[in-house]
Design an enzyme around this catalytic site. Structure first.
Site, mmCIF file in Angstrom:
data_model
loop_
_atom_site.group_PDB
_atom_site.id
_atom_site.type_symbol
_atom_site.label_atom_id
_atom_site.label_comp_id
_atom_site.label_asym_id
_atom_site.label_seq_id
_atom_site.Cartn_x
_atom_site.Cartn_y
_atom_site.Cartn_z
ATOM 1 N N HIS A 100 0.877 -1.188 -0.023
ATOM 2 C CA HIS A 100 0.054 0.039 -0.046
ATOM 3 C C HIS A 100 0.863 1.285 0.064
ATOM 4 O O HIS A 100 2.016 1.220 0.719
ATOM 5 C CB HIS A 100 -1.001 0.291 1.364
ATOM 6 C CG HIS A 100 -1.707 -1.036 1.645
ATOM 7 N ND1 HIS A 100 -1.366 -2.131 2.123
ATOM 8 C CD2 HIS A 100 -3.070 -1.047 1.275
ATOM 9 C CE1 HIS A 100 -2.515 -2.747 2.514
ATOM 10 N NE2 HIS A 100 -3.501 -2.257 1.960
ATOM 11 N N ASP A 103 2.136 1.999 3.288
ATOM 12 C CA ASP A 103 2.952 1.231 4.247
ATOM 13 C C ASP A 103 4.548 1.394 3.889
ATOM 14 O O ASP A 103 5.315 1.206 4.730
ATOM 15 C CB ASP A 103 2.690 -0.203 4.279
ATOM 16 C CG ASP A 103 1.899 -1.001 3.382
ATOM 17 O OD1 ASP A 103 0.538 -0.811 3.668
ATOM 18 O OD2 ASP A 103 2.090 -1.352 2.377
ATOM 19 N N GLU A 231 -10.816 -6.810 -4.671
ATOM 20 C CA GLU A 231 -10.527 -7.756 -3.541
ATOM 21 C C GLU A 231 -11.577 -7.756 -2.689
ATOM 22 O O GLU A 231 -12.070 -6.979 -1.915
ATOM 23 C CB GLU A 231 -9.114 -7.419 -2.859
ATOM 24 C CG GLU A 231 -9.085 -8.480 -1.702
ATOM 25 C CD GLU A 231 -7.569 -8.199 -0.988
ATOM 26 O OE1 GLU A 231 -6.995 -7.895 -1.711
ATOM 27 O OE2 GLU A 231 -7.769 -8.467 0.010
ATOM 28 N N GLU A 267 -9.334 -13.576 -1.519
ATOM 29 C CA GLU A 267 -8.601 -14.002 -0.488
ATOM 30 C C GLU A 267 -9.337 -14.861 0.286
ATOM 31 O O GLU A 267 -10.677 -14.743 0.708
ATOM 32 C CB GLU A 267 -8.569 -12.550 0.625
ATOM 33 C CG GLU A 267 -7.822 -12.790 1.894
ATOM 34 C CD GLU A 267 -7.331 -11.770 2.527
ATOM 35 O OE1 GLU A 267 -6.750 -10.746 1.638
ATOM 36 O OE2 GLU A 267 -7.447 -11.412 3.756
ATOM 37 N N HIS A 270 -11.407 -13.674 3.446
ATOM 38 C CA HIS A 270 -12.492 -13.004 3.200
ATOM 39 C C HIS A 270 -13.542 -13.770 2.635
ATOM 40 O O HIS A 270 -14.784 -13.793 2.800
ATOM 41 C CB HIS A 270 -12.275 -12.107 2.114
ATOM 42 C CG HIS A 270 -11.126 -11.078 2.334
ATOM 43 N ND1 HIS A 270 -10.546 -10.343 1.585
ATOM 44 C CD2 HIS A 270 -10.545 -10.895 3.744
ATOM 45 C CE1 HIS A 270 -9.836 -9.269 2.190
ATOM 46 N NE2 HIS A 270 -9.527 -9.725 3.412
ATOM 47 N N ASP A 295 -4.958 -13.765 -2.578
ATOM 48 C CA ASP A 295 -4.432 -13.503 -1.342
ATOM 49 C C ASP A 295 -4.493 -14.694 -0.517
ATOM 50 O O ASP A 295 -5.447 -15.085 0.165
ATOM 51 C CB ASP A 295 -4.994 -12.123 -0.530
ATOM 52 C CG ASP A 295 -4.585 -10.838 -0.984
ATOM 53 O OD1 ASP A 295 -3.669 -10.830 -1.843
ATOM 54 O OD2 ASP A 295 -4.991 -9.959 -0.430
ATOM 55 N N ASP A 306 -10.980 -11.396 10.664
ATOM 56 C CA ASP A 306 -9.859 -11.553 9.591
ATOM 57 C C ASP A 306 -8.751 -11.819 10.295
ATOM 58 O O ASP A 306 -7.806 -10.898 10.490
ATOM 59 C CB ASP A 306 -9.901 -10.471 8.625
ATOM 60 C CG ASP A 306 -9.132 -10.450 7.319
ATOM 61 O OD1 ASP A 306 -9.022 -11.794 7.010
ATOM 62 O OD2 ASP A 306 -9.061 -9.649 6.520
ATOM 63 N N ASP A 308 -6.104 -13.579 9.205
ATOM 64 C CA ASP A 308 -5.032 -13.559 8.368
ATOM 65 C C ASP A 308 -4.021 -14.506 8.744
ATOM 66 O O ASP A 308 -2.659 -13.900 8.722
ATOM 67 C CB ASP A 308 -4.468 -12.115 8.341
ATOM 68 C CG ASP A 308 -5.123 -11.207 7.415
ATOM 69 O OD1 ASP A 308 -6.090 -11.578 6.393
ATOM 70 O OD2 ASP A 308 -5.036 -9.763 7.475
ATOM 71 N N ASP A 338 -0.955 -12.611 2.115
ATOM 72 C CA ASP A 338 -1.622 -11.578 3.017
ATOM 73 C C ASP A 338 -2.033 -12.088 4.490
ATOM 74 O O ASP A 338 -3.035 -12.448 4.681
ATOM 75 C CB ASP A 338 -2.698 -11.156 2.168
ATOM 76 C CG ASP A 338 -3.329 -9.790 2.862
ATOM 77 O OD1 ASP A 338 -2.847 -9.262 3.921
ATOM 78 O OD2 ASP A 338 -4.432 -9.251 2.163
HETATM 79 C C1 XLS Z 1 -7.700 -6.649 4.607
HETATM 80 C C2 XLS Z 1 -7.285 -6.690 3.030
HETATM 81 C C3 XLS Z 1 -6.121 -5.945 2.601
HETATM 82 C C4 XLS Z 1 -5.947 -6.047 0.985
HETATM 83 C C5 XLS Z 1 -5.133 -4.777 0.590
HETATM 84 O O1 XLS Z 1 -8.309 -7.370 4.812
HETATM 85 O O2 XLS Z 1 -6.944 -8.227 2.806
HETATM 86 O O3 XLS Z 1 -4.886 -6.398 3.026
HETATM 87 O O4 XLS Z 1 -5.248 -7.120 0.610
HETATM 88 O O5 XLS Z 1 -5.612 -3.629 0.772
HETATM 89 NI NI NI Z 2 -5.893 -9.006 1.053
HETATM 90 NI NI NI Z 3 -7.669 -9.453 4.636
#
Ligand code: XLS
Ligand code: NI
Ligand code: NI
Length: 435
Positions: A100, A103, A231, A267, A270, A295, A306, A308, A338
């Site tokens: 991003h 970041d 996404e 993802e 998600h 992702d 989430d 992750d 991700d």
């Molecule tokens: C958040 C998203 C984010 C996207 C990029 O839940 O996964 O990380 O991949 O903005």
């Molecule tokens: Ni993501």
């Molecule tokens: Ni995510």
């Protein structure tokens, strides 16, 4: 100067190795279906998780140890992080990365200063790409962290915030182009609502569509040839996010005349938050010819957000790779981790353990998927299941030339319909033969 002095370059040592800093299954140059694992999997590391995630949770602050970081918001510190990150990519043997805008570079007092900071850091990213041969998989803009985006970026009620979001995305697309990114991702964490009592949904969707049309126009104007990927995610941080799942995205894109310009970045966590399996979401996207990138992470069945986590589930990786191989492999996209370490795994070495685990899981997933395809029994079974459609009548129906009246005549004259077994257990047993 090394920022990970204790860590060697991670190499393939095979399944018998007990060295935690080695690959047991990811053997980059090994051929699967005639293509190297490296080319199939196209792994990417997420800058935000590797370099910027402090590993906080809703109940406590960050724990991550980042001895290279001076904690300041300076451009010099941001540039130093880039060097650290590329050393990480080299040692872990990951070819791509994603970022991003906010970041990689600091958010400054004014937008003009933030643009300049991003340009300065992009220069360092370009240098490091040049030095190492690493590539940008995709870039994106952070339209969710700063308080100005509390009520949305493209779907904010405030026109001045909307303009700020547009300026930020314009810049991020340009930087992605300069760095040779394969794609640009739109993830709208705040593009939704927390209450319908204060929300004009139709207005917000019209805004979002106008925003994306302008993004497409900008992409064409500057000649960015990468892909645009949306996404999907159903919620978090919003109560409802408009890009809630693959089908909702496609409906929106078709309704607003944007379908041809966008693919999806799917993802895992998600998908499950949306109440779907990852395979479901991938299949919806692939069926539309619009599965651009992935992702790769996973959620936790017992936690409703989430999380992750790193994808270490081999069954899941096999399902993902079956869809990817089925569509003929990635083009511009890849498998972006991700994913973040648990708050307890705060040492730099944990970054390596985490990515090694994800890479080995997907290496196995790839091999399992290829073996299932070579075996052919599952595919054959599914094909046979629809074999009654392989007839003049079946073809007539699917080409839209049959009528209810005609089918009623057939139904009245035929003996009672029959059904073959769906064979789910039989098929699941075949899958387990390959695990
Ligand atoms: C958040 C998203 C984010 C996207 C990029 O839940 O996964 O990380 O991949 O903005
Ligand atoms: Ni993501
Ligand atoms: Ni995510």
């Amino acid at each position: 100067m090394s920022y990970f002095p204790e860590i060697p370059k991670i190499a393939y040592e095979g399944p018998k190795s007990k060295n935690p800093l080695s690959f047991k299954h990811y053997n980059p140059e090994e051929l699967v279906e005639g293509k190297s694992m490296r080319e199939h999997l196209r792994f990417a590391a997420a800058y935000w998780h590797v370099m910027r995630n402090p590993l906080a949770d809703p109940f406590g602050g960050g724990t991550a140890l980042t001895p290279w970081d001076d904690g300041s918001n300076s451009v010099a510190n941001a540039q130093k992080r880039v060097r650290v990150f590329f050393e990480f990519l080299e040692k872990i043997d990951i070819d791509f990365y994603c970022f991003h805008d906010r970041d990689v570079a600091p958010e400054c007092d004014t937008l003009a200063e933030s643009h300049a900071a991003l340009d300065a850091v992009a220069g360092t990213l370009a240098e490091e790409q040049q030095r190492t041969g690493k590539k940008l998989l995709w870039g994106t803009a952070c339209l969710f962290a700063h308080p100005r985006f509390a009520q949305g970026g493209a779907t904010t009620p405030s026109l001045s915030v909307f303009a700020h979001a547009a300026a930020q995305v314009k810049k991020a697309i340009s930087v992605t182009k300069e760095l040779g990114g394969g794609g640009y991702v739109f993830w709208g964490g705040r593009e939704g609502y927390s209450s319908l009592w204060n929300t004009d949904m139709k207005h917000e969707l019209d805004q979002l569509a106008a925003f994306l049309h302008m993004a497409v126009a900008w992409k064409k104007e500057i000649g960015f040839t990468g892909k645009f990927w949306i996404e999907p995610k159903p919620r978090e941080p919003s109560t409802h996010q408009y890009d809630s799942d693959a089908a909702a995205c496609f409906n929106f894109l078709r309704e607003y005349g944007l379908f041809d310009e966008f693919e999806l970045n799917i993802e895992t966590n998600h998908a499950t938050l949306a109440g779907h399996t990852m395979r479901h979401e991938l299949t919806v996207a692939a069926n539309a010819g619009r599965l651009g990138s992935i992702d790769a992470n996973r959620g936790d069945e017992l936690i409703g957000w989430d999380t992750d986590q790193f994808p270490t589930n081999i069954y899941l990786a096999a399902e993902v790779m079956l869809v990817v191989l089925g569509m003929g492999g990635f083009k511009e996209g890849g498998l972006n981790f991700d994913a973040k370490r648990r708050r307890e795994s705060h040492h730099p070495v944990d970054l390596f353990h985490a990515h090694i685990g994800g890479m080995d899981a997907f290496a196995r997933g790839l091999k399992i998927a290829a073996a299932i395809r070579a075996d052919g029994r599952i595919e054959e079974f599914v094909k046979n299941r629809y074999s009654s459609w392989n007839s003049d009548l079946g073809r007539k129906i699917l080409s839209g030339k049959a009528s209810f009246a005609e089918l009623e005549k057939i139904a009245l004259s035929q003996p009672a319909p029959t059904l073959a077994s769906g064979g789910q257990e039989y098929l699941e047993n075949i899958l387990n033969e390959f695990l």
